[in-house]
Design a protein around this motif. Structure first.
Motif, mmCIF file in Angstrom:
data_model
loop_
_atom_site.group_PDB
_atom_site.id
_atom_site.type_symbol
_atom_site.label_atom_id
_atom_site.label_comp_id
_atom_site.label_asym_id
_atom_site.label_seq_id
_atom_site.Cartn_x
_atom_site.Cartn_y
_atom_site.Cartn_z
ATOM 1 N N SER A 186 0.804 -1.217 0.000
ATOM 2 C CA SER A 186 0.000 0.000 0.000
ATOM 3 C C SER A 186 0.838 1.269 0.000
ATOM 4 N N ASP A 187 2.075 1.177 0.551
ATOM 5 C CA ASP A 187 2.920 2.362 0.619
ATOM 6 C C ASP A 187 3.927 2.417 -0.529
ATOM 7 N N ASP A 188 3.718 1.635 -1.583
ATOM 8 C CA ASP A 188 4.624 1.610 -2.726
ATOM 9 C C ASP A 188 4.529 2.934 -3.483
ATOM 10 N N PRO A 189 5.608 3.720 -3.566
ATOM 11 C CA PRO A 189 5.549 5.010 -4.249
ATOM 12 C C PRO A 189 5.408 4.883 -5.760
ATOM 13 N N LEU A 190 5.671 3.697 -6.320
ATOM 14 C CA LEU A 190 5.557 3.497 -7.760
ATOM 15 C C LEU A 190 4.273 2.765 -8.137
ATOM 16 N N LYS A 191 3.337 2.708 -7.214
ATOM 17 C CA LYS A 191 2.093 1.994 -7.455
ATOM 18 C C LYS A 191 1.395 2.514 -8.714
ATOM 19 N N ASP A 192 1.097 1.576 -9.617
ATOM 20 C CA ASP A 192 0.324 1.869 -10.836
ATOM 21 C C ASP A 192 1.020 2.838 -11.778
ATOM 22 N N GLN A 193 2.332 3.025 -11.659
ATOM 23 C CA GLN A 193 2.986 4.023 -12.506
ATOM 24 C C GLN A 193 3.875 3.422 -13.583
ATOM 25 N N PHE A 194 4.055 2.115 -13.621
ATOM 26 C CA PHE A 194 4.957 1.547 -14.613
ATOM 27 C C PHE A 194 4.390 1.593 -16.029
ATOM 28 N N HIS A 195 3.152 2.001 -16.172
ATOM 29 C CA HIS A 195 2.580 2.113 -17.505
ATOM 30 C C HIS A 195 2.551 3.570 -17.977
ATOM 31 N N GLY A 196 3.230 4.446 -17.272
ATOM 32 C CA GLY A 196 3.295 5.838 -17.706
ATOM 33 C C GLY A 196 2.419 6.729 -16.851
ATOM 34 N N ASN A 197 2.699 7.985 -16.897
ATOM 35 C CA ASN A 197 1.958 8.951 -16.091
ATOM 36 C C ASN A 197 0.877 9.612 -16.936
ATOM 37 N N GLY A 198 -0.359 9.373 -16.570
ATOM 38 C CA GLY A 198 -1.455 10.026 -17.270
ATOM 39 C C GLY A 198 -1.555 9.652 -18.735
ATOM 40 N N GLY A 199 -1.043 8.478 -19.125
ATOM 41 C CA GLY A 199 -1.149 8.065 -20.512
ATOM 42 C C GLY A 199 -0.230 8.809 -21.450
ATOM 43 N N SER A 200 0.783 9.498 -20.938
ATOM 44 C CA SER A 200 1.672 10.282 -21.785
ATOM 45 C C SER A 200 2.466 9.387 -22.720
ATOM 46 N N ARG A 201 2.604 9.830 -23.972
ATOM 47 C CA ARG A 201 3.399 9.086 -24.935
ATOM 48 C C ARG A 201 4.836 9.613 -24.995
ATOM 49 N N LEU A 202 5.115 10.680 -24.292
ATOM 50 C CA LEU A 202 6.439 11.285 -24.333
ATOM 51 C C LEU A 202 7.241 11.055 -23.073
ATOM 52 N N SER A 203 6.566 10.784 -21.966
ATOM 53 C CA SER A 203 7.285 10.641 -20.711
ATOM 54 C C SER A 203 6.597 9.644 -19.787
ATOM 55 N N HIS A 204 7.426 8.868 -19.069
ATOM 56 C CA HIS A 204 6.918 7.968 -18.030
ATOM 57 C C HIS A 204 6.792 8.704 -16.698
ATOM 58 N N ASP A 205 7.358 9.905 -16.615
ATOM 59 C CA ASP A 205 7.485 10.631 -15.363
ATOM 60 C C ASP A 205 8.362 9.863 -14.380
ATOM 61 N N MET A 206 9.183 8.947 -14.920
ATOM 62 C CA MET A 206 10.139 8.171 -14.145
ATOM 63 C C MET A 206 11.401 8.022 -14.986
ATOM 64 N N ALA A 207 12.479 7.596 -14.361
ATOM 65 C CA ALA A 207 13.744 7.473 -15.079
ATOM 66 C C ALA A 207 14.476 6.219 -14.651
ATOM 67 N N SER A 208 15.227 5.631 -15.587
ATOM 68 C CA SER A 208 16.072 4.481 -15.292
ATOM 69 C C SER A 208 17.466 4.971 -14.932
ATOM 70 N N VAL A 209 17.965 4.554 -13.767
ATOM 71 C CA VAL A 209 19.262 5.030 -13.280
ATOM 72 C C VAL A 209 20.122 3.851 -12.848
ATOM 73 N N PHE A 210 21.432 4.044 -12.896
ATOM 74 C CA PHE A 210 22.355 3.031 -12.398
ATOM 75 C C PHE A 210 22.399 3.056 -10.879
ATOM 76 N N ASP A 211 22.439 1.874 -10.280
ATOM 77 C CA ASP A 211 22.605 1.754 -8.842
ATOM 78 C C ASP A 211 24.004 1.260 -8.497
ATOM 79 N N ASN A 212 24.512 0.320 -9.286
ATOM 80 C CA ASN A 212 25.857 -0.208 -9.067
ATOM 81 C C ASN A 212 26.316 -0.925 -10.328
#
Length: 324
Positions: free
Chosen positions: A188-214
């Motif tokens: 329930s406290d997942d900050p990425l809940k329901d967001q892996f399919h994009g923000n608001g149906g945008s075709r230009l941005s996921h409103d998220m980014a892929s970053v290196f961790d290690n």
């Protein structure tokens, strides 16, 4: 957020790697080589391109040099400062390699900072498979995104210099490591809940980014004899600033340092420092919008490369490339 999936769960993982890998210092290169080696200046030579063939070459270069992230199909880059450490080499060699990597990072727009926490381990070994077997057995999460039944195959050392990438999804101030066993929204406290399919149906941005961790890099010291520290440093820089898809196994029309150990590329066509195409790609990667869709990122980087390279690579008459 369940602690098992948050990035906090990975705190200290690089340090843990060193706890079980006690490696003796190696004498890895010929005595004639010194840490004072510097990468030579490289220009693109050989066949000239037309606008059409250069456009095709830049698009292919982006595809070969950009591995899609597992969650978002984006190109992954550093958001935290680039902090490499070279392990199992003399101190002066380690300093030269890491300084060069951070210098390149700064030149192309990747974040750097003195005194930052290590997030790249570059391990030199004459028994690289033994090292990676230990990683697979003790710290398999350092292999990056994979299922358990893929661990053995993924940890196999097949290249002279090989890297394993731990990637993550960033959403604002929260970063979640990519893991195939993580399901968005399962808590329930997942900050990425329901967001892996994009923000608001945008075709230009996921409103998220892929970053290196290690990133863990293995250098097989039995396969790099004869190369200068300058060449190795530039190869490592390209490998840890961007995750290549297939460039290390191919010979691109546009030269790349990543063809240095590729059997597919004739020795005469290999470059031994960052090429103009390498630099243009990295500049594009670190200037493109981090939360844009993967297709938009690739198109934007290809356009940047085309603009950067066309003056030096197009045929003088704009027509047919020079004959081979």
């Amino acid at each position: 957020m369940a602690g098992g999936w948050a990035r906090a769960h990975r705190v200290g993982m690089a340090a843990a790697l060193l706890l079980f890998l006690s490696l003796p210092t190696l004498s890895l290169l010929a005595a004639a080589q010194t840490a004072a080696d510097s990468p030579p200046t490289v220009t693109i030579t050989g066949n000239r391109f037309t606008v059409e063939t250069l456009t095709q070459a830049t698009e292919g270069f982006v595809q070969d040099h950009g591995h899609p992230s597992p969650r978002l199909n984006q190109l992954t880059r550093w958001e935290r400062p680039v902090c490499p450490e070279a392990i199992n080499v003399p101190a002066d060699v380690a300093a030269f390699l890491t300084t060069r990597i951070k210098t390149v990072a700064g030149q192309v727009g990747a974040p750097t900072r003195d005194g930052c926490k290590r997030d790249i381990e570059i391990i030199f070994s004459d028994t690289p498979q033994a090292v990676m077997d230990a990683v697979a057995d003790k710290r398999s999460f350092l292999l990056g995104y994979h299922f358990v039944n893929q661990t053995k195959a993924l940890s196999k050392v097949t290249q002279a210099i090989q890297a394993w990438y731990v990637t993550a999804v960033r959403d604002g101030a929260v970063t979640v490591v990519d893991d195939p066993y993580y399901a968005s929204g399962m808590h329930s406290d997942d900050p990425l809940k329901d967001q892996f399919h994009g923000n608001g149906g945008s075709r230009l941005s996921h409103d998220m980014a892929s970053v290196f961790d290690n990133i863990v890099v293995i250098v097989d010291t039995t396969k790099i004899e004869g190369e200068t520290f300058g060449s190795l440093a530039d190869y490592l820089a390209m490998l840890v600033l961007a995750q290549p898809a297939s460039a290390v196994d191919q010979c691109n029309p546009l030269p790349s340092i990543l063809s240095l150990f590729s059997d597919a590329c004739p020795s005469a066509q290999r470059v031994r420092s960052l090429s103009p195409a390498d630099k243009a790609y990295l500049e594009g990667l670190y200037s493109v919008a981090p939360d844009a869709t993967g297709s938009l990122q690739r198109a934007t980087i290809a356009t940047h490369m085309l603009d950067s390279l066309k003056t030096s690579t197009l045929a003088a008459d704009g027509g047919t490339p020079a004959a081979k």
